[in-house]
Design a protein around this motif. Structure first.
Motif, mmCIF file in Angstrom:
data_model
loop_
_atom_site.group_PDB
_atom_site.id
_atom_site.type_symbol
_atom_site.label_atom_id
_atom_site.label_comp_id
_atom_site.label_asym_id
_atom_site.label_seq_id
_atom_site.Cartn_x
_atom_site.Cartn_y
_atom_site.Cartn_z
ATOM 1 N N HIS A 201 0.841 -1.188 0.000
ATOM 2 C CA HIS A 201 0.000 0.000 0.000
ATOM 3 C C HIS A 201 0.881 1.245 0.000
ATOM 4 O O HIS A 201 1.938 1.268 0.627
ATOM 5 C CB HIS A 201 -0.919 0.040 1.226
ATOM 6 C CG HIS A 201 -1.951 -1.042 1.241
ATOM 7 N ND1 HIS A 201 -3.023 -1.065 0.380
ATOM 8 C CD2 HIS A 201 -2.085 -2.144 2.028
ATOM 9 C CE1 HIS A 201 -3.764 -2.124 0.623
ATOM 10 N NE2 HIS A 201 -3.208 -2.811 1.611
ATOM 11 N N GLY A 202 0.399 2.293 -0.682
ATOM 12 C CA GLY A 202 1.135 3.548 -0.684
ATOM 13 C C GLY A 202 2.441 3.429 -1.450
ATOM 14 O O GLY A 202 2.503 2.893 -2.560
ATOM 15 N N PHE A 203 3.524 3.964 -0.853
ATOM 16 C CA PHE A 203 4.871 3.860 -1.414
ATOM 17 C C PHE A 203 5.562 2.732 -0.639
ATOM 18 O O PHE A 203 5.920 2.889 0.524
ATOM 19 C CB PHE A 203 5.591 5.192 -1.235
ATOM 20 C CG PHE A 203 6.786 5.378 -2.127
ATOM 21 C CD1 PHE A 203 7.045 4.526 -3.189
ATOM 22 C CD2 PHE A 203 7.655 6.428 -1.916
ATOM 23 C CE1 PHE A 203 8.139 4.706 -4.020
ATOM 24 C CE2 PHE A 203 8.755 6.638 -2.746
ATOM 25 C CZ PHE A 203 8.996 5.770 -3.791
ATOM 26 N N TYR A 204 5.715 1.564 -1.265
ATOM 27 C CA TYR A 204 6.172 0.386 -0.530
ATOM 28 C C TYR A 204 7.375 -0.265 -1.202
ATOM 29 O O TYR A 204 7.705 0.028 -2.359
ATOM 30 C CB TYR A 204 5.037 -0.624 -0.376
ATOM 31 C CG TYR A 204 4.546 -1.233 -1.672
ATOM 32 C CD1 TYR A 204 5.057 -2.450 -2.134
ATOM 33 C CD2 TYR A 204 3.569 -0.595 -2.441
ATOM 34 C CE1 TYR A 204 4.617 -3.015 -3.318
ATOM 35 C CE2 TYR A 204 3.120 -1.158 -3.621
ATOM 36 C CZ TYR A 204 3.640 -2.364 -4.063
ATOM 37 O OH TYR A 204 3.199 -2.916 -5.241
ATOM 38 N N ARG A 205 8.028 -1.162 -0.471
ATOM 39 C CA ARG A 205 9.211 -1.841 -0.974
ATOM 40 C C ARG A 205 8.858 -3.241 -1.461
ATOM 41 O O ARG A 205 7.928 -3.873 -0.984
ATOM 42 C CB ARG A 205 10.295 -1.911 0.094
ATOM 43 C CG ARG A 205 9.930 -2.762 1.299
ATOM 44 C CD ARG A 205 11.072 -2.741 2.315
ATOM 45 N NE ARG A 205 10.862 -3.624 3.439
ATOM 46 C CZ ARG A 205 10.320 -3.285 4.586
ATOM 47 N NH1 ARG A 205 9.879 -2.048 4.756
ATOM 48 N NH2 ARG A 205 10.198 -4.161 5.572
ATOM 49 N N SER A 206 9.652 -3.700 -2.426
ATOM 50 C CA SER A 206 9.487 -5.052 -2.945
ATOM 51 C C SER A 206 10.845 -5.528 -3.450
ATOM 52 O O SER A 206 11.868 -4.845 -3.262
ATOM 53 C CB SER A 206 8.441 -5.064 -4.070
ATOM 54 O OG SER A 206 8.200 -6.394 -4.502
ATOM 55 N N SER A 207 10.893 -6.682 -4.093
ATOM 56 C CA SER A 207 12.159 -7.213 -4.584
ATOM 57 C C SER A 207 11.903 -8.227 -5.686
ATOM 58 O O SER A 207 10.784 -8.706 -5.869
ATOM 59 C CB SER A 207 12.957 -7.864 -3.440
ATOM 60 O OG SER A 207 12.250 -8.984 -2.933
ATOM 61 N N TYR A 208 12.961 -8.552 -6.416
ATOM 62 C CA TYR A 208 12.913 -9.591 -7.442
ATOM 63 C C TYR A 208 14.312 -10.175 -7.591
ATOM 64 O O TYR A 208 15.296 -9.618 -7.061
ATOM 65 C CB TYR A 208 12.398 -9.023 -8.772
ATOM 66 C CG TYR A 208 13.325 -8.035 -9.436
ATOM 67 C CD1 TYR A 208 14.267 -8.446 -10.403
ATOM 68 C CD2 TYR A 208 13.264 -6.683 -9.107
ATOM 69 C CE1 TYR A 208 15.111 -7.542 -11.004
ATOM 70 C CE2 TYR A 208 14.112 -5.771 -9.712
ATOM 71 C CZ TYR A 208 15.038 -6.196 -10.657
ATOM 72 O OH TYR A 208 15.893 -5.289 -11.249
ATOM 73 N N GLU A 209 14.430 -11.271 -8.322
ATOM 74 C CA GLU A 209 15.735 -11.892 -8.585
ATOM 75 C C GLU A 209 16.131 -11.625 -10.033
ATOM 76 O O GLU A 209 15.325 -11.825 -10.950
ATOM 77 C CB GLU A 209 15.681 -13.397 -8.329
ATOM 78 C CG GLU A 209 15.592 -13.755 -6.857
ATOM 79 C CD GLU A 209 15.717 -15.247 -6.615
ATOM 80 O OE1 GLU A 209 15.891 -15.987 -7.624
ATOM 81 O OE2 GLU A 209 15.659 -15.683 -5.453
#
Length: 267
Positions: A201-209
Motif C-alpha cells: 500500500h502507498g509507497f512500498y518496498r518489494s524485490s525480485y531476482e
C-alpha cells in the motif's frame, strides 16, 4: 311313572330357561356393540368441531401477564440508548487543491525511510480557520510547515496556532490564527518523513531476482483508492483532483518509471 314324568317335566323346564338366558345375553351384546359403534361415530363427527371451538376460546384469552389488566402493576417504557454520533471521515469542503509539488527520496538500500517535501497550492471555497490533510505513517516536520499566499511565496507566512492529528480519521489539521479568505489561493508546504512499508500500500518496498539469481530491491506505488496518504500529506479523496509535479531521488545505478515521461534528470 309319575316320578319319571315329574323328573322329565322338571328337566324340560330347565332347558327352556337356558335358551331364554342365552337370547337375552345375545341381545344385550348386540346393544352394547351398537352403542360403541354409535359413540365412535359421534366422536368422529363432532371432535373436529369441539377442537375448533376450543381454539377460538383460547385465542380470546390473554397471552401474557401484560395483557391482563392489573391496577397494581405499572409498566415503564424501554430506555432508548443514546445514538452514537457519526464520525465524518471526509475532508472539509472549504478548500480544494489545485497543484502539488512532491519531492521524495526513498532509501531503498538503507533503512527504508523516505525523506519528503510537499507543496500544495489551494483555493479557498469557504472561509475557514483550519486546513485538514490526510496522512498515514508519516511524521510531519512541524517547524518547516508554512502557509503563504500563492502570489507571494516569500516571508514568514500566515500564522499557524497549533498542529493537530486525528489518527482515527488519518488527518493532519493546521489551526490558523485567522481565517482564510474565500476566493483566495494559498500554498502550504512542509518537510516530512515516511516509510517504505511491506504492505503493498502507498509507497512500498518489494524485490525480485535478476538473471544471476541475486535479490534486487525496488520501491513502487499503489495509491488506489486511499493510499496516497502513506507517501505524502495530501487531499486523498477521488473528488479532490489536482495536477502534480514529482521529483524522485535515486542513485545513478537505478532507474525510475512513471506513467508520464521524464521531463529532466539532474545530479
Amino acid at each position: 311313572m309319575e316320578m319319571n314324568q315329574s323328573a322329565a317335566s322338571v328337566s324340560f323346564g330347565k332347558k327352556n330357561g337356558c335358551y331364554l338366558n342365552r337370547g337375552v345375553l345375545v341381545l344385550l351384546g348386540l346393544l352394547f356393540i351398537s352403542a360403541i359403534v354409535a359413540t365412535g361415530l359421534i366422536v368422529y363427527y363432532y371432535a373436529p368441531q369441539v377442537r375448533d371451538t376450543q381454539k377460538e376460546e383460547l385465542s380470546t384469552l390473554p397471552k401474557t401477564s401484560s395483557d391482563i389488566e392489573n391496577p397494581l402493576v405499572t409498566t415503564a417504557s424501554p430506555v432508548t440508548p443514546p445514538k452514537k454520533e457519526k464520525r465524518d471521515i471526509r475532508l472539509p469542503r472549504s478548500i480544494k487543491p489545485l497543484h502539488y509539488v512532491v519531492k521524495l527520496q526513498p532509501f531503498i538500500n538503507g533503512n527504508f525511510s523516505i525523506m519528503g517535501y510537499v507543496q500544495i497550492e489551494m483555493e479557498v471555497l469557504e472561509p475557514t480557520k483550519n486546513i485538514s490533510l490526510h496522512i498515514l505513517d508519516i511524521i510531519t516536520k512541524n517547524e518547516t510547515i508554512k502557509l503563504l499566499p500563492s502570489n507571494s511565496l516569500e516571508g514568514p507566512g500566515l500564522g499557524i496556532d497549533r498542529h493537530a492529528y486525528d489518527p482515527v480519521r488519518q488527518f493532519y489539521i493546521a489551526h490558523l490564527a485567522r481565517p482564510l479568505e474565500r476566493g483566495k489561493k494559498y500554498v502550504l508546504s512542509m518537510n516530512f518523513e515516511g516509510h517504505l512499508n511491506d504492505q503493498l500500500h502507498g509507497f512500498y518496498r518489494s524485490s525480485y531476482e535478476d538473471a544471476k539469481g541475486e535479490k534486487v530491491l525496488l520501491a513502487c506505488t499503489q495509491f488506489q483508492p486511499t493510499d496516497a496518504r502513506r507517501a505524502f500529506p495530501c487531499f486523498d479523496e477521488p473528488g479532490l483532483k489536482a495536477t502534480f509535479e514529482i521529483y524522485l531521488g535515486r542513485t545513478e545505478n537505478m532507474s525510475s518509471i512513471s506513467n508520464m515521461p521524464i521531463y529532466e534528470t539532474f545530479p
